[in-house]
Scaffold this motif. Structure first.
Motif, PDB file in Angstrom:
ATOM      1  N   ARG A   1      36.451  53.679 -39.817  1.00 27.27           N
ATOM      2  CA  ARG A   1      36.700  54.827 -38.943  1.00 27.27           C
ATOM      3  C   ARG A   1      35.515  55.065 -38.034  1.00 27.27           C
ATOM      4  NH1 ARG A   1      40.949  57.951 -38.650  1.00 27.27           N
ATOM      5  NH2 ARG A   1      40.248  60.034 -38.194  1.00 27.27           N
ATOM      6  N   ARG A   2      35.814  55.360 -36.783  1.00 27.63           N
ATOM      7  CA  ARG A   2      34.754  55.624 -35.813  1.00 27.63           C
ATOM      8  C   ARG A   2      34.473  57.114 -35.717  1.00 27.63           C
ATOM      9  NH1 ARG A   2      37.731  51.360 -33.114  1.00 27.63           N
ATOM     10  NH2 ARG A   2      36.369  49.557 -32.965  1.00 27.63           N
ATOM     11  N   THR A   3      33.225  57.448 -35.397  1.00 26.50           N
ATOM     12  CA  THR A   3      32.866  58.845 -35.179  1.00 26.50           C
ATOM     13  C   THR A   3      33.463  59.312 -33.859  1.00 26.50           C
ATOM     14  OG1 THR A   3      30.847  58.323 -33.957  1.00 26.50           O
ATOM     15  CG2 THR A   3      30.663  58.476 -36.375  1.00 26.50           C
ATOM     16  N   LYS A   4      33.500  60.631 -33.669  1.00 25.10           N
ATOM     17  CA  LYS A   4      34.032  61.183 -32.415  1.00 25.10           C
ATOM     18  C   LYS A   4      33.222  60.704 -31.217  1.00 25.10           C
ATOM     19  CE  LYS A   4      36.613  65.237 -33.609  1.00 25.10           C
ATOM     20  NZ  LYS A   4      37.196  66.346 -32.930  1.00 25.10           N
ATOM     21  N   SER A   5      31.905  60.655 -31.346  1.00 26.06           N
ATOM     22  CA  SER A   5      31.080  60.216 -30.214  1.00 26.06           C
ATOM     23  C   SER A   5      31.312  58.742 -29.904  1.00 26.06           C
ATOM     24  CB  SER A   5      29.598  60.494 -30.463  1.00 26.06           C
ATOM     25  OG  SER A   5      29.119  59.748 -31.546  1.00 26.06           O
TER      26      SER A   5
ATOM     27  N   GLN B   1      34.206  57.134 -30.496  1.00 27.96           N
ATOM     28  CA  GLN B   1      35.533  57.122 -29.870  1.00 27.96           C
ATOM     29  C   GLN B   1      35.424  57.484 -28.383  1.00 27.96           C
ATOM     30  OE1 GLN B   1      37.974  55.496 -31.960  1.00 27.96           O
ATOM     31  NE2 GLN B   1      39.270  57.098 -31.149  1.00 27.96           N
ATOM     32  N   TYR B   2      34.618  58.497 -28.096  1.00 26.57           N
ATOM     33  CA  TYR B   2      34.440  58.951 -26.719  1.00 26.57           C
ATOM     34  C   TYR B   2      33.791  57.853 -25.876  1.00 26.57           C
ATOM     35  CZ  TYR B   2      33.496  62.059 -22.812  1.00 26.57           C
ATOM     36  OH  TYR B   2      33.463  62.630 -21.572  1.00 26.57           O
TER      37      TYR B   2
ATOM     38  N   SER C   1      37.252  60.488 -22.592  1.00 30.55           N
ATOM     39  CA  SER C   1      37.915  61.727 -22.996  1.00 30.55           C
ATOM     40  C   SER C   1      39.420  61.517 -23.080  1.00 30.55           C
ATOM     41  CB  SER C   1      37.619  62.820 -21.968  1.00 30.55           C
ATOM     42  OG  SER C   1      38.255  62.496 -20.741  1.00 30.55           O
TER      43      SER C   1
END
Length: 98
Positions: A2-6, A8-9, A14
């Motif tokens: 799983r990737r972190t939100k940052s 993914q961004y 966005s």
């Protein structure tokens, strides 16, 4: 993994940018697209969001199956130039000037 939100961004941009790219349709056939990176990030790392182009599932698979050079030659495309054009249009839409 799983990737972190940052992460993914960084990889996809966005949600608004992702929708903008998808709204363009597949570069080849106009069908609903997936987000396809034109470059590798190196060593198993995904490239940044500004290297994304819209390709439908079939054309995205073809890109991976045959490689970028063969894919570009077959379809008469320059994927990096397409990604740069999309990034410029996104920046323009956001009111960012160069």
């Amino acid at each position: 993994m799983r990737r972190t939100k940052s992460e993914q961004y960084r990889i996809y941009g966005s949600p608004e940018r992702q929708e903008f790219v998808r709204s363009l349709g597949c570069l080849i056939c106009g069908q609903p697209p997936e987000l396809a990176h034109t470059k590798s990030g190196g060593m198993g790392r995904k490239a940044d969001a500004d290297t994304i182009v819209p390709l439908c599932h079939a054309h995205h698979s073809e890109l991976h199956q045959h490689g970028a050079k063969t894919f570009e030659a077959h379809w008469g495309l320059d994927l990096n130039a397409s990604a740069a054009w999309i990034e410029a249009k996104w920046q323009e839409k956001q009111g960012v000037s160069n």
